[in-house]
Design an enzyme around this catalytic site. Structure first.
Site: not given
Length: 265
Positions: A44, A124
């Site tokens: 991430k 995101a």
């Protein structure tokens, strides 16, 4: 698209909005792959809204992905850029007097390529979520030599576009990594429009392959939402990429078996 000599297949998990359950779905994919004996890397690139534990900012999403993949490598490497404010990552960084490091966004993937058979990247927000400060003085004018890197589609014939082509978005990172997209869509009224908009963005960008869509239930189904019964069929009829599976509220797996490794590139 990434041209790294260490080319490991991967999937890029994006969503039609914030809060659609990208991390939950990515975790289910990671768990399924790990259960099948695959060495799974999870990445991430940046997270905001992190909590402070013992003086360290912790991303709950990163922890969830790491646990789902069987705790490979170092947790710190799952999400190297973490910020406290619940804002877009570049704004959360600014609130701490920092800047989102574009180089780290890209380079953080290499750690997982070196020790994985497949890498799952969770972006995101959605494809058009910003990943940096504004750079273009004119957000709509497409000057010669500064057209968005979309290659084909309607932008080829447009002098103006509805965003600054000089700025960076999640779509830029997805294009650089080159992994097929798994689009997570929330099964609620309005999901048809949101899902098609995301697929249009991927197509217009020009180089964003889409593996398919996962229809998710990140909250208990609303009794008065009649669209729950028809959304999947409508999306199947209108989307070119397939509806890969559906995840019901609190489900521990997908309603349909999916060969995630075969979808990765």
């Amino acid at each position: 698209m990434d041209q790294s000599p260490t080319r490991i297949p991967g999937l890029f998990i994006t969503g039609t909005d914030t809060g659609v359950g990208k991390t939950y779905v990515a975790g289910l994919i990671a768990r399924a792959l790990a259960a099948g004996g695959r060495r799974v890397g999870v990445y991430k690139p940046a997270a905001s809204g992190c909590t402070r534990q013992g003086g360290t900012l912790v991303s709950d999403d990163a922890v969830a992905l790491w646990n789902a993949a069987g705790r490979p490598g170092e947790l710190e490497r799952v999400c190297p850029q973490r910020f406290a404010a619940p804002l877009a990552p570049h704004l959360a960084a600014r609130a701490e007097g920092k800047m989102l490091d574009a180089a780290v966004l890209r380079q953080g993937l290499e750690y997982w390529r070196e020790r994985s058979e497949i890498v799952l990247v969770e972006g995101a927000g959605g494809l058009m979520s910003p990943l940096g400060e504004r750079k273009g003085d004119s957000p709509h004018l497409c000057e010669a030599g500064h057209r968005p890197q979309v290659g084909r589609g309607p932008f080829r014939q447009m002098r103006t576009v509805p965003f600054s082509p000089l700025d960076r978005y999640v779509a830029n990172l997805a294009e650089e990594f080159g992994f097929p997209l798994v689009v997570v869509s929330r099964n609620v009224l309005g999901t048809i429009n949101q899902t098609l908009q995301t697929l249009i963005t991927a197509a217009v960008w020009g180089r964003l392959p889409v593996a398919g869509v996962v229809l998710n239930h990140p909250a208990p189904p609303a009794a008065d939402d009649a669209s729950l019964a028809t959304n999947r069929a409508e999306l199947s009829a209108r989307c070119v990429p397939p509806i890969l599976a559906e995840v019901f509220w609190n489900a521990e797996g997908f309603d349909t078996p999916v060969d995630w490794f075969a979808l990765a590139r």
